[in-house]
Write an enzyme that holds these catalytic residues in place. Sequence first.
Site, PDB file in Angstrom:
ATOM      1  N   LYS A 118       2.346  -2.028 -18.471  1.00 62.21           N
ATOM      2  CA  LYS A 118       3.624  -2.186 -17.728  1.00 62.21           C
ATOM      3  C   LYS A 118       4.710  -2.045 -18.631  1.00 62.21           C
ATOM      4  O   LYS A 118       5.738  -1.533 -18.261  1.00 62.21           O
ATOM      5  CB  LYS A 118       3.704  -3.305 -16.693  1.00 62.21           C
ATOM      6  CG  LYS A 118       2.763  -3.045 -15.348  1.00 62.21           C
ATOM      7  CD  LYS A 118       3.133  -3.535 -14.231  1.00 62.21           C
ATOM      8  CE  LYS A 118       2.644  -2.991 -13.014  1.00 62.21           C
ATOM      9  NZ  LYS A 118       2.764  -3.679 -11.857  1.00 62.21           N
ATOM     10  N   LYS A 200      -5.491   4.740 -12.956  1.00 60.36           N
ATOM     11  CA  LYS A 200      -5.721   4.267 -11.518  1.00 60.36           C
ATOM     12  C   LYS A 200      -4.452   4.866 -10.576  1.00 60.36           C
ATOM     13  O   LYS A 200      -3.390   5.099 -11.079  1.00 60.36           O
ATOM     14  CB  LYS A 200      -5.714   2.793 -11.430  1.00 60.36           C
ATOM     15  CG  LYS A 200      -4.379   2.150 -11.755  1.00 60.36           C
ATOM     16  CD  LYS A 200      -4.559   0.337 -11.106  1.00 60.36           C
ATOM     17  CE  LYS A 200      -3.116   0.048 -11.012  1.00 60.36           C
ATOM     18  NZ  LYS A 200      -3.215  -1.117 -10.203  1.00 60.36           N
ATOM     19  N   LYS A 203       1.110   2.302  -6.394  1.00 61.29           N
ATOM     20  CA  LYS A 203       1.891   2.451  -5.666  1.00 61.29           C
ATOM     21  C   LYS A 203       3.412   2.833  -6.158  1.00 61.29           C
ATOM     22  O   LYS A 203       4.249   3.358  -5.464  1.00 61.29           O
ATOM     23  CB  LYS A 203       2.146   1.345  -4.576  1.00 61.29           C
ATOM     24  CG  LYS A 203       2.407   0.041  -4.818  1.00 61.29           C
ATOM     25  CD  LYS A 203       2.534  -0.837  -3.736  1.00 61.29           C
ATOM     26  CE  LYS A 203       1.621  -2.184  -3.864  1.00 61.29           C
ATOM     27  NZ  LYS A 203       1.732  -2.986  -4.901  1.00 61.29           N
TER      28      LYS A 203
HETATM   29  P1  ATP Z   1       2.059  -1.655  -8.760  1.00 57.45           P
HETATM   30  O1  ATP Z   1       2.134   0.140  -8.770  1.00 57.45           O
HETATM   31  O2  ATP Z   1       3.466  -1.810  -8.288  1.00 57.45           O
HETATM   32  O3  ATP Z   1       1.484  -1.993  -9.879  1.00 57.45           O
HETATM   33  P2  ATP Z   1      -0.508  -1.461  -7.365  1.00 57.45           P
HETATM   34  O4  ATP Z   1      -0.564  -0.521  -6.718  1.00 57.45           O
HETATM   35  O5  ATP Z   1      -1.181  -1.503  -8.755  1.00 57.45           O
HETATM   36  O6  ATP Z   1       1.128  -1.703  -7.685  1.00 57.45           O
HETATM   37  P3  ATP Z   1      -0.967  -4.308  -6.428  1.00 57.45           P
HETATM   38  O7  ATP Z   1       0.001  -4.812  -5.856  1.00 57.45           O
HETATM   39  O8  ATP Z   1      -0.826  -4.601  -8.032  1.00 57.45           O
HETATM   40  O9  ATP Z   1      -0.827  -2.559  -6.470  1.00 57.45           O
HETATM   41  O10 ATP Z   1      -2.400  -4.504  -6.331  1.00 57.45           O
HETATM   42  C1  ATP Z   1      -2.893  -5.074  -4.847  1.00 57.45           C
HETATM   43  C2  ATP Z   1      -4.212  -4.856  -4.681  1.00 57.45           C
HETATM   44  O11 ATP Z   1      -4.745  -3.540  -4.651  1.00 57.45           O
HETATM   45  C3  ATP Z   1      -5.078  -5.553  -6.061  1.00 57.45           C
HETATM   46  O12 ATP Z   1      -6.124  -6.294  -5.487  1.00 57.45           O
HETATM   47  C4  ATP Z   1      -5.380  -4.285  -6.892  1.00 57.45           C
HETATM   48  O13 ATP Z   1      -6.371  -4.960  -7.442  1.00 57.45           O
HETATM   49  C5  ATP Z   1      -5.855  -3.297  -5.775  1.00 57.45           C
HETATM   50  N1  ATP Z   1      -5.766  -2.288  -6.302  1.00 57.45           N
HETATM   51  C6  ATP Z   1      -4.407  -1.593  -6.786  1.00 57.45           C
HETATM   52  N2  ATP Z   1      -4.568  -0.222  -7.312  1.00 57.45           N
HETATM   53  C7  ATP Z   1      -5.952  -0.034  -6.851  1.00 57.45           C
HETATM   54  C8  ATP Z   1      -6.463   1.247  -7.161  1.00 57.45           C
HETATM   55  N3  ATP Z   1      -6.111   2.312  -7.609  1.00 57.45           N
HETATM   56  N4  ATP Z   1      -7.943   1.027  -6.979  1.00 57.45           N
HETATM   57  C9  ATP Z   1      -8.509   0.027  -6.313  1.00 57.45           C
HETATM   58  N5  ATP Z   1      -7.773  -1.031  -5.996  1.00 57.45           N
HETATM   59  C10 ATP Z   1      -6.488  -1.143  -6.451  1.00 57.45           C
END
Ligand code: ATP
Length: 334
Positions: A118, A200, A203
């Site tokens: 990040k 990965k 969002k």
């Molecule tokens: P950001 O993009 O804002 O960092 P993010 O999409 O990584 O957000 P988080 O809010 O950080 O989402 O994560 C919420 C949950 O979703 C956590 O348990 C995280 O491990 C899971 N998660 C996030 N991205 C993935 C992915 N690509 N595959 C599987 N699990 C995920």
Amino acid sequence: MENTAERKKIVFSGVQPSGQITIGNYLGALRNWVPLQKEYNCIFCVVDLHSITVRQVPAELRRRTRELLAMYLACGLDDENNIFFVQSHVPAHAELAWVLNCYTMFGELSRMTQFKDKSAAHSDNVNAGLFTYPVLMAADILLYQTDLVPVGQDQKQHLEITRDIASRFNGIYGDVFRMPEPYIPQVGQKIASLTEPEKKMSKSDTSGGSVSMFDDRDTIIRKIKRAVTDSGSEVRYAEGKHGINNLMTIYSCFTGRNFAEIEKEFEGLGYGAFKEAVGLAVADAVGKIQEKYNAYLADKDFLDGLMKQGAERAALLANRTLSKVYKKVGFYRP
Ligand code: ATP
Ligand code: LTN
């Protein structure tokens, strides 16, 4: 949630209201919360304090907080038997995080891969909150004497540091915190970006590599049709074939079929037919969730009431742990 011999175990998890929730969040996290609610006392949080480690538009953050709660319910979480709340409504999270900051080492936070990723992605805003993010997450978990934390694979390192902080604190003051275990699904723990399958799905990525839980049917089908796949044409799970492996994982999660069954289903049919089937499977499943979501979102009073009542119940539990911590570290109480 008493600390007795028959104490029902506690689950805690959360998602940041930092963008449009993706099928990665759904498959890696939310979907796996659903079966746990029968067996455990579950606490589900919308972690808004975490989300401001990256700059947010205030009006959007406010809107997405309620939307995310509606999405939790739409994914199948029961509003009666679980606690739902918003992190900033329970001050104990910020309070315990401060204390735990003083029991967390600079060196161990420097090793966190999410911090490294990040700070590279937002090099103009490498703030202290981004650095101490895992300490706030440790506070979330430890406040509730949590047993199990269902998350995607990217959060495993944060669970490890949570355990390290807890055992350091317990080592000095006695058994204050319960040691939490991560709960990471076998399939779906790391859904990859459709456009850059080595990364990965996230969002906060708006470049087309993520399928949002809010995308309409046509968008979902089109995004999957355009997903980057590897050279070759056979639908087969194999080391290094990130693009096709990812689509197979997504298809497997949404249909319940295993990889051998999927290989058989698409034998001789090639990537085109496979992508079409994946698109349809995702669009069908997401469409059903969206219907429920719209119904929940329309009832603002219900959602506001649920989060208010949830915050009260959560605060009661959290303050018990916080009081114990304050006493242990030596804060004077008149
Ligand atoms: P950001 O993009 O804002 O960092 P993010 O999409 O990584 O957000 P988080 O809010 O950080 O989402 O994560 C919420 C949950 O979703 C956590 O348990 C995280 O491990 C899971 N998660 C996030 N991205 C993935 C992915 N690509 N595959 C599987 N699990 C995920
Ligand atoms: N850091 C998590 C979100 C999160 C969380 C938690 C998950 C904050 N606090 C406590 C489980 C338990 C993430 O997914 N990025």
